[in-house]
Every structure is written in C-alpha cells, then in structure tokens.
Design a protein around this motif. Structure first.
Motif, PDB file in Angstrom:
ATOM      1  N   ILE A   1      31.462  37.749  42.487  1.00  0.00           N
ATOM      2  CA  ILE A   1      32.726  37.322  43.100  1.00  0.00           C
ATOM      3  C   ILE A   1      33.864  38.308  42.842  1.00  0.00           C
ATOM      4  CG2 ILE A   1      32.107  34.881  43.030  1.00  0.00           C
ATOM      5  CD1 ILE A   1      33.909  34.553  40.584  1.00  0.00           C
ATOM      6  N   THR A   2      33.618  39.342  42.021  1.00  0.00           N
ATOM      7  CA  THR A   2      34.640  40.379  41.821  1.00  0.00           C
ATOM      8  C   THR A   2      34.399  41.572  42.742  1.00  0.00           C
ATOM      9  OG1 THR A   2      33.421  41.545  40.068  1.00  0.00           O
ATOM     10  CG2 THR A   2      34.821  39.694  39.391  1.00  0.00           C
ATOM     11  N   ARG A   3      33.420  41.485  43.604  1.00  0.00           N
ATOM     12  CA  ARG A   3      33.068  42.588  44.498  1.00  0.00           C
ATOM     13  C   ARG A   3      34.244  42.907  45.431  1.00  0.00           C
ATOM     14  NH1 ARG A   3      28.186  44.337  45.782  1.00  0.00           N
ATOM     15  NH2 ARG A   3      27.247  42.478  44.845  1.00  0.00           N
TER      16      ARG A   3
ATOM     17  N   GLU B   1      41.227  33.366  36.920  1.00  0.00           N
ATOM     18  CA  GLU B   1      41.233  34.827  36.919  1.00  0.00           C
ATOM     19  C   GLU B   1      40.781  35.392  38.269  1.00  0.00           C
ATOM     20  OE1 GLU B   1      39.349  38.461  34.195  1.00  0.00           O
ATOM     21  OE2 GLU B   1      39.457  36.397  33.415  1.00  0.00           O
ATOM     22  N   VAL B   2      39.910  34.665  38.934  1.00  0.00           N
ATOM     23  CA  VAL B   2      39.440  35.032  40.279  1.00  0.00           C
ATOM     24  C   VAL B   2      39.736  33.865  41.204  1.00  0.00           C
ATOM     25  CG1 VAL B   2      37.426  35.596  41.698  1.00  0.00           C
ATOM     26  CG2 VAL B   2      37.649  36.571  39.407  1.00  0.00           C
ATOM     27  N   ASP B   3      40.210  34.171  42.418  1.00  0.00           N
ATOM     28  CA  ASP B   3      40.588  33.120  43.367  1.00  0.00           C
ATOM     29  C   ASP B   3      39.353  32.521  44.042  1.00  0.00           C
ATOM     30  OD1 ASP B   3      43.138  32.000  44.743  1.00  0.00           O
ATOM     31  OD2 ASP B   3      41.734  32.374  46.401  1.00  0.00           O
TER      32      ASP B   3
ATOM     33  N   GLN C   1      30.632  34.051  35.945  1.00  0.00           N
ATOM     34  CA  GLN C   1      31.500  34.126  37.125  1.00  0.00           C
ATOM     35  C   GLN C   1      32.175  32.780  37.384  1.00  0.00           C
ATOM     36  OE1 GLN C   1      30.059  36.353  40.547  1.00  0.00           O
ATOM     37  NE2 GLN C   1      28.362  37.141  39.331  1.00  0.00           N
ATOM     38  N   ARG C   2      31.445  31.713  37.141  1.00  0.00           N
ATOM     39  CA  ARG C   2      32.050  30.383  37.254  1.00  0.00           C
ATOM     40  C   ARG C   2      33.244  30.267  36.299  1.00  0.00           C
ATOM     41  NH1 ARG C   2      27.791  26.050  36.064  1.00  0.00           N
ATOM     42  NH2 ARG C   2      28.114  26.850  33.953  1.00  0.00           N
ATOM     43  N   ALA C   3      33.110  30.819  35.107  1.00  0.00           N
ATOM     44  CA  ALA C   3      34.212  30.786  34.137  1.00  0.00           C
ATOM     45  C   ALA C   3      35.421  31.556  34.659  1.00  0.00           C
ATOM     46  CB  ALA C   3      33.742  31.366  32.795  1.00  0.00           C
TER      47      ALA C   3
END
Length: 403
Positions: free
Chosen positions: A332-334, A267-269, A259-261
């Motif tokens: 974190i993509t939830r 890719e994720v804010d 998720q850190r990556a």
C-alpha cells in the motif's frame, strides 16, 4: 499454430494463470471456457494502446466466429459477449451519444450525494455483526449486501428484487450455468430491468433510471432497449466490482499485518489501500470482448481481422514493466498503484469507477474502526474462487472480528 492457454473454468489458481498469461507476452492466445478461441492482452502498455485503438470495436457482428455460427446462443458467457445495445457494445458517435446521456444522469454530484446513504447502510450492516460471533462470512454479511443496496438505491430498483437478482447474476457470470438456463437467465434479468424502466416512466423518482429516461442530448433520448441494457450493465458491474474490491482489500491487509498497522495508525490513507487492491487483486480478471476490423499487430504477433480480444486485467495489474520487480507484491506504500487501469482506459472506461471507490472508501475504514482486530479465520491460501472467469470472486470470506 500458436498454442493457446485454456482459461480454467473453475478458477483454481488465478494468480498462477495470470502469471502464465504475462509470460506468454503482451498478446496471448487464449481459449475461453466452451472452447472459444480469443486473444488476450496481458501487459500494461499494450493494453492502454489497444483500449484506444479504433480498429478494435464492440460490434459482435465483426467477430468471424459469430458470423460463422460457431458461438452457441446458450454459451455460458454469451451475456458478457453480447449483452444488448448499450454504451458497452457500441463505438464512435453512438457510443459518445449514449455515454453523454449516461454522464448527464450519473453526475459527480449524484455520486457524492450517495455518501450519506452509503455511510448509513455501512453502519447498519456493521450493527448486525458482533465481535463475539466467532467466525462470520464477511462477504455474505457485509461485502455483498452493501453494494447491492447501494445499486438498488441508485437505480430505483425495488429491494424485494434483490434476492432474485443475486441468484440471476450468479448464473449470469458463472461458467457452470447449464445451457438450458442461460437464455432463461438473460430473459428474466432483462424483464426485471424493463419492469423498473416502466415503473419509472409511470412515476419518476430521484434515481438513475428516472434520470436516464429524462436525459437528452439535443432532443435525443435513450431508447427503452438502451436503458434496459444500460441498467443491466451498471447493476452487474456496479455490485460485482465493489464486492470483490472490499473482499480483496480485507484479504490483502490480513495477509500483511504490518501494512494493516500503517493504515490503522493513519500513516497511510485508505485511498492507497483501495488503489493497491485494484492493481494487485483487480476485481475484474478478464473483460470480454472486442473485435478486430483489420489485422492489428501487437509486439511480434497479430490479432487477425475478425478475431476477438479480451483484456486480462488480472495479468496487467502485476506487469513488472509498469510497476517494477515487486509488481507481484501487495504494497500500500507503492508509488505506482494509481497508474493501474483496472477500471479500463479510453472511451469505454467504467462510468461507475467513482461510485465503487466511494463505497470502498466508506466501508473499509468503518469496518476496521468497528473491528480493528479483524483477521482471516483460515489461511489466505485456502480461500476459493468461484467459477467465474471474468471476476476475482471468492465463494466466502471467513473472518474473526476480534482476536
């Protein structure tokens, strides 16, 4: 008689305790440190309903145990249960008046104006860190000083006061503060805030204390007592929440390198990291305290008139009814993360939520841009919580800034 779950004053297993509270149902019978019996709301939907229920008020004089003299004046948590007259402790018209006056001072524009100062403070603290330093305590060296400097700037508190405020607030929140020091701690904290108010009355500045003094609604002003209590409330909540938010985000990302990556690649804010941390590892584990003016049914239980209710955000954030069967996972993509109520809900929602989000939203990307190899120096399971039943607060955060 309903069995009570005694909250651990040493907070040795916050996740396990929160799970037990959820399993007890939406309303759990709880015992606070010091043997004080209360109820805890532990599920998301019921918490939203109770946080807007007018039968639950902030007036401590409604509390039967308080009326009967069962709550000692030197109870370690008395400063949270009875913190003085502010928008935190009143309801109805008084609350609307105070909150309106505070809102006139803590405007979105004033918060946004803090961005440049927060960025400068962040970069200055990062400049003092080195990737060659080995293991550093990121809480002491970064996560703690940043919000304290910010809140001092915002409130117009002299920076020379910060070391003593750190000591006082640690005693204020701790369940281990000796009874002989409880009242002295509260008195000294109020004195520092009163000194700040007096200084700003004599010489107003571009700060929140001056704005609170000048704010008015149809000619109505906050009294000095109300300003002092409001300052103490905002300083306490303003720095503790943000410290834990930054620390817990780093722990979450370190425990989930995939998720850190995602966030480091863009890719994720970063806002998703902030909201998922607030949900999964909420900075405030329990908020004290509301009192029932009449019997209040919750599920198959009832909060009797005169009883006290705490809001157990640590349990609420991982409610599977609100966030699905993976509610216990950090993700974190939830898609449901921003539905959390970790800053409260209803009339008493935290007025400093935007500032805390701004600080974390500046600090976290700057930290990882400077030190993309940052990782925990010990296994996450070895990190220890401080003996603060209301806060998800670690003693320290040992990290290595580079592999």
């Amino acid at each position: 008689m309903t069995a009570r779950i005694a909250l651990d004053p040493f907070v040795t297993d916050l996740d396990g305790e929160s799970a037990r509270l959820r399993e007890a149902g939406p309303l759990a019978a709880v015992e606070l440190p010091g043997g004080v019996p209360v109820w805890a709301v532990t599920h998301h939907a019921e918490a939203r309903a109770l946080l807007t229920d007018p039968r639950l008020v902030k007036d401590i004089n409604v509390w039967g145990a308080w009326q009967r003299g069962e709550i000692a004046p030197d109870w370690p948590l008395i400063g949270l249960a009875n913190p003085g007259r502010s928008m935190l402790t009143v309801d109805g018209a008084d609350h609307r008046r105070m909150r309106t006056l505070v809102a006139q001072a803590l405007t979105p524009r004033r918060v946004e104006q803090m961005r440049e100062r927060i960025t400068k403070l962040t970069q200055g603290l990062l400049d003092q860190l080195s990737a060659d330093a080995g293991v550093v305590d990121l809480k002491a060296d970064f996560a703690y000083p940043l919000p304290m400097y910010v809140v001092a700037d915002l409130m117009g508190i002299e920076e020379s006061r910060l070391p003593r405020l750190k000591e006082l607030f640690e005693k204020f929140f701790s369940t281990q503060t000796p009874p002989a020091e409880v009242i002295a701690t509260l008195t000294e904290l109020a004195g520092i805030m009163a000194d700040t108010v007096a200084a700003k009355r004599a010489e107003p500045g571009d700060d929140l204390t001056s704005a609170l003094i000048l704010a008015s609604e149809d000619g109505d002003h906050l009294t000095d007592e109300e300003i002092v209590s409001t300052l103490q409330l905002m300083v306490a909540a303003g720095h503790e929440t943000t410290i834990s938010l930054i620390v817990n985000a780093v722990v979450g990302l370190s425990a989930h390198p995939e998720q850190r990556a995602l966030v480091l690649s863009g890719e994720v804010d970063w806002s998703a990291v902030v909201e998922e941390t607030l949900r999964h590892s909420t900075p405030t584990s329990h908020v004290l305290i509301r009192f029932a003016t009449e019997d209040v049914p919750v599920g198959d239980k009832v909060i009797p008139a005169g009883d006290a209710l705490i809001v157990s955000y640590g349990a609420i954030g991982r409610d599977e009814n609100a966030h699905g069967p993976t509610a216990g996972d950090f993700d974190i993509t939830r898609t449901t993360a921003n539905r959390h109520i970790s800053f409260g809900h209803g009339p008493h929602v935290c007025p400093g939520a935007a500032l805390s989000r701004l600080e974390a939203g500046v600090a976290l990307p700057a930290l990882y841009e400077r030190f993309p190899g940052l990782d925990l120096a010990v296994p996450a399971g070895e990190l220890r919580n401080k003996p603060v039943v209301t806060q998800n607060d670690l003693y320290e955060l040992p990290v290595r800034l580079a592999p």
